[in-house]
Design an enzyme around this catalytic site. Structure first.
Site, PDB file in Angstrom:
ATOM      1  N   SER A 267      -2.860 -70.763  45.275  1.00 47.76           N
ATOM      2  CA  SER A 267      -3.773 -69.899  44.537  1.00 47.76           C
ATOM      3  C   SER A 267      -3.116 -69.393  43.247  1.00 47.76           C
ATOM      4  O   SER A 267      -2.716 -70.206  42.409  1.00 47.76           O
ATOM      5  CB  SER A 267      -4.222 -68.747  45.442  1.00 47.76           C
ATOM      6  OG  SER A 267      -5.305 -68.052  44.880  1.00 47.76           O
ATOM      7  N   ASP A 324     -13.478 -75.603  48.167  1.00 48.34           N
ATOM      8  CA  ASP A 324     -12.843 -74.352  47.731  1.00 48.34           C
ATOM      9  C   ASP A 324     -13.238 -74.065  46.282  1.00 48.34           C
ATOM     10  O   ASP A 324     -12.813 -74.768  45.364  1.00 48.34           O
ATOM     11  CB  ASP A 324     -11.330 -74.492  47.861  1.00 48.34           C
ATOM     12  CG  ASP A 324     -10.577 -73.256  47.381  1.00 48.34           C
ATOM     13  OD1 ASP A 324     -11.231 -72.234  47.090  1.00 48.34           O
ATOM     14  OD2 ASP A 324      -9.329 -73.320  47.310  1.00 48.34           O
ATOM     15  N   HIS A 390     -10.277 -71.501  51.254  1.00 47.10           N
ATOM     16  CA  HIS A 390      -9.194 -71.299  50.296  1.00 47.10           C
ATOM     17  C   HIS A 390      -7.870 -70.975  50.977  1.00 47.10           C
ATOM     18  O   HIS A 390      -6.815 -71.048  50.346  1.00 47.10           O
ATOM     19  CB  HIS A 390      -9.568 -70.162  49.338  1.00 47.10           C
ATOM     20  CG  HIS A 390      -8.566 -69.923  48.249  1.00 47.10           C
ATOM     21  ND1 HIS A 390      -8.204 -70.904  47.340  1.00 47.10           N
ATOM     22  CD2 HIS A 390      -7.825 -68.828  47.929  1.00 47.10           C
ATOM     23  CE1 HIS A 390      -7.299 -70.420  46.497  1.00 47.10           C
ATOM     24  NE2 HIS A 390      -7.046 -69.166  46.841  1.00 47.10           N
TER      25      HIS A 390
END
Length: 565
Positions: A267, A324, A390
Site C-alpha cells: 500500500s 483491489d 487490499h
C-alpha cells in the site's frame, strides 16, 4: 480414445451389456498461508502447447538475477515460476514483520513506534531463522497539520513522525550462499495513522525537488508520498536522509561483495519503496541491482518518473489484485505502454493529452505487473470488501496459490495439469489408466488386466461359484461363449453381474478422472451384489435366490451359489 460403447461393440450384445455413454467433462469449482513453504507446485509453460507443466527447480543462487528482474521477469510470471513465488512470499514476510512491529494502540504511550528492539525484531515476528539482521529503523514524517478539533477524538490523534519500516542485511553465511549474494532489504508497512491518511489524500502530482530531478526532465510524483519521504521536524531526520546515509554505509561496508538491494512494501509502503528506489538510483553511481517488490501499491508518478526509473535500471514488480481499487488510484492513466498494445484503444490527440497532463492528475504505471484476482480464489474472498481485497494477507494468499492465467489457482492446479496431460495423450490416442496409474488404458487393460478391475471381477466370479482368475476382455467373452449358454438362472445372473461390473468399473474410472474421488474395489463389489439382488427380484426364475448377509463390508454368497463346470 473411443467411447466405451464403441470399445465394447464386438460380441457383447448377447450378454445384455449396456455400458454407459460417458466422456463428459466434469466442471470443477482465505486460508492461512503459513504452510506455503511446504507446498511445492512448480510450473512452466510449453510455448507450443500453452499448457502448464510440472518442473523441479531449486537452483536459486544461480538464477537470483532473473528473480530480481534482470530480464524484466520475462517467462517467469505466467505461469508463475515456483522459485520466484517463494522469493515474493519471502519478501512479503518482511513486510508482514513491519506491520507486526508497529504499535497500533492509540492509547499507548508508544503508539506509532516500533514495539521491539532491533536485535530481536525479526525473531519476535517469526523471522529469526531468515538469516537477516535489522540495522536501521526508519521513520517518516507527515507535513500536514491535524486540525485542532481532532483533540476531541483521542483515538484519531497521531504524531507527525512515526515508525514506517526498517533496513535489514543478510548476514548468515549459509543464506548468502543460497541466495547467491548478500541481500539488503528495505521494508515498509502501509498506512496506519490519521496523518498518513491525510497525506494519501494529497493525490495531485508535484515536481520532484532539484536534487532528485535530472536536468531536462520533469518527473512528478504524488504530493503526499513525496512529503512523507522528504519532510522532517526538529529532532527527526527525514526518511530520505536516513535512507541515503544507510545506503552509503552499506555500499562502503560491502564494497567487495556481490550485493542486491530489494525494496518492498504494501500500500503506502509500496509507493514509498518505489520512490526510495528512484532516489537511490539517482543519487548513487555503480549501484548493485535495485529491485522493488510492490504489494497492492497505488500509482506514484507520471510518465517522466517512469522513464527515469527505467533509465536508472530500477526493476519494479507490482503484485496487483485486480479487485483491489487502491491499485487503480490516484488519478488516471492515458497512453500507457500496456494499454497502448490494446488495438481497441486509440491514442488521444497530443494537444488533449497535454491539457490533461497539465491537470496534474495523469499518472503512469511502472515496472512489470503480476496480476492476480480475488475472484479466482476458491475460498470466497469477498469481492465487495475493499479492506479484504487490499489486505496484505490476501495478497500473499493469492501469490501462494496462483499458477497461471489458464489455471489461476493452486487448489485446482493439479487437477488442471493432470487433465491437460490426459488431453495431450488423448490427442495421440494414449490415455493412462485412471484406476491403477501404472499402464496405458485400453479395453483389454481396463477389462480385466488392471489390478483394480481384476480383483473386482475375480471376487465377483468367486461369489458366483466360479473359482478362477479374471481373464482379458476377449478371453472372458470366449469363456462365456463356451460355458454361459442357455436361459437358465445361472446364465441370467452371470450376464447381469458382468454388465454391472463393466458399468461400475467405467463409472469409477470417470469419477477418478473428473471428480477426483476414488472407492476401493470392495465397495464396488458390494454395490454390484446389492444391484443383482434387487434386479433378481423381478425374475421368477430367480425368486428363490437371496443374500444371507451384506453387513460389515463382507459379501456372502447366494444361498444357492452358481456352479459352472
Amino acid at each position: 480414445m473411443q467411447c466405451l460403447n464403441q470399445l465394447l461393440s464386438t460380441n457383447y450384445q448377447h450378454f445384455g451389456l449396456a455400458p454407459p455413454n460417458t466422456w463428459q467433462y466434469y466442471s470443477s469449482t482465505l486460508k492461512s498461508s503459513t504452510a506455503r513453504r511446504r507446498i511445492k507446485i512448480s510450473n512452466s509453460c510449453d510455448p507450443s502447447s500453452g499448457h502448464c507443466q510440472l518442473i523441479d527447480n531449486d537452483k536459486l543462487g544461480g538464477r537470483w538475477m532473473d528473480f530480481q528482474g534482470i530480464k524484466n521477469w520475462d517467462g517467469l510470471l505466467d505461469p508463475l515460476d515456483n522459485d520466484l513465488r517463494e522469493e515474493i512470499l519471502r519478501y512479503g514476510e518482511f513486510v508482514e514483520a513491519a506491520y507486526s512491529c508497529f504499535d497500533f494502540d492509540t492509547s499507548s504511550s508508544t503508539y506509532a513506534t516500533c514495539r521491539y528492539p532491533k536485535d530481536t525484531m525479526l525473531t519476535q515476528c517469526g523471522l529469526g531463522q531468515s538469516g537477516y539482521k535489522v540495522i536501521k529503523n526508519l521513520h517518516a514524517t507527515c507535513a500536514v497539520q491535524m486540525p485542532r478539533w481532532i483533540d476531541r477524538f483521542p483515538k484519531m490523534v497521531s504524531p507527525r513522525s512515526s515508525w514506517i519500516g526498517y533496513v535489514a542485511v543478510c548476514d548468515d553465511v549459509d543464506e548468502i550462499a543460497r541466495l547467491g549474494r548478500r541481500d539488503v532489504v528495505i521494508a515498509y508497512r502501509g498506512t496506519a495513522t490519521c496523518s498518513e491518511w491525510l497525506e494519501n489524500l494529497r493525490a495531485t502530482l508535484t515536481c520532484l525537488p532539484d536534487d532528485m530531478a535530472p536536468e531536462n526532465s520533469e518527473p512528478m510524483v504524488q504530493s503526499g508520498f513525496l512529503s512523507m519521504y522528504t519532510s522532517k521536524i526538529e529532532g527527526n531526520r527525514s526518511l530520505q536522509d536516513t535512507i541515503l546515509q544507510e545506503i552509503a554505509s552499506i555500499l562502503s561496508n560491502y564494497s567487495d561483495e556481490t550485493l542486491s538491494i530489494t525494496l518492498t512494501g504494501h500500500s503506502l509502503g509500496a509507493a514509498l519503496a518505489t520512490l526510495t528506489a528512484y532516489d537511490i538510483t539517482t543519487k548513487f553511481n555503480h549501484l548493485p541491482m535495485v529491485t522493488v517488490l510492490s504489494f497492492g501499491g497505488p500509482r506514484v508518478g507520471n510518465k517522466s518518473f517512469r522513464y527515469q526509473l527505467d533509465k536508472n535500471g530500477t526493476k519494479v514488480l507490482r503484485i496487483v489484485n485486480s479487485d483491489d481499487p487502491i491499485t487503480k488510484v490516484p488519478g488516471f492513466v492515458i497512453d500507457d505502454d500496456d494499454m497502448a498494445s490494446d488495438a481497441t484503444l486509440t491514442r488521444l490527440p497530443s494537444w488533449l493529452e497535454k491539457c490533461m497532463e497539465d491537470t496534474q492528475w495523469v499518472y503512469a504505471e511502472v515496472g512489470k505487473e503480476l496480476k492476480l484476482s480475488s475472484k479466482d480464489s476458491p475460498h470466497h474472498i469477498s469481492k465487495g470488501n475493499v479492506a479484504t481485497c487490499h489486505d496484505l494477507k490476501t495478497y500473499l494468499h493469492l501469490v501462494n496459490n496462483f499458477v497461471s492465467s489458464s489455471c489461476p489457482f493452486r487448489a485446482t492446479a493439479k487437477k488442471v495439469v493432470k487433465r491437460e496431460s490426459r488431453e495431450r495423450k488423448a490427442a495421440l490416442g494414449i490415455i493412462e489408466c485412471a484406476l491403477c496409474k501404472a499402464a496405458d488404458e485400453d479395453v483389454d487393460h481396463l477389462f480385466f488386466k488392471c489390478p483394480y478391475s481384476k480383483n473386482l471381477w475375480t471376487k465377483l466370479l468367486g461369489w458366483q461359484g466360479v473359482h478362477r482368475q479374471a481373464l482379458g476382455w476377449n478371453a472372458e467373452l470366449a469363456w462365456a461363449g463356451k460355458f454361459v449358454t442357455g436361459k437358465n438362472a445361472r446364465t441370467m445372473v452371470y450376464r447381469m453381474v458382468l454388465a454391472s461390473c463393466v458399468y461400475f468399473i467405467w463409472q469409477e474410472r470417470n469419477n477418478r478422472i473428473f471428480q477426483d474421488s476414488a472407492r476401493p474395489h470392495e465397495v464396488l463389489c458390494k454395490m454390484i451384489v446389492q444391484e443383482i439382488h434387487f434386479r433378481s427380484a423381478r425374475f421368477s426364475k430367480l425368486a428363490g435366490w437371496g443374500m444371507s448377509n451384506l453387513s460389515g463390508g463382507s459379501i456372502c454368497l447366494y444361498t444357492n451359489p452358481l456352479a459352472f463346470n
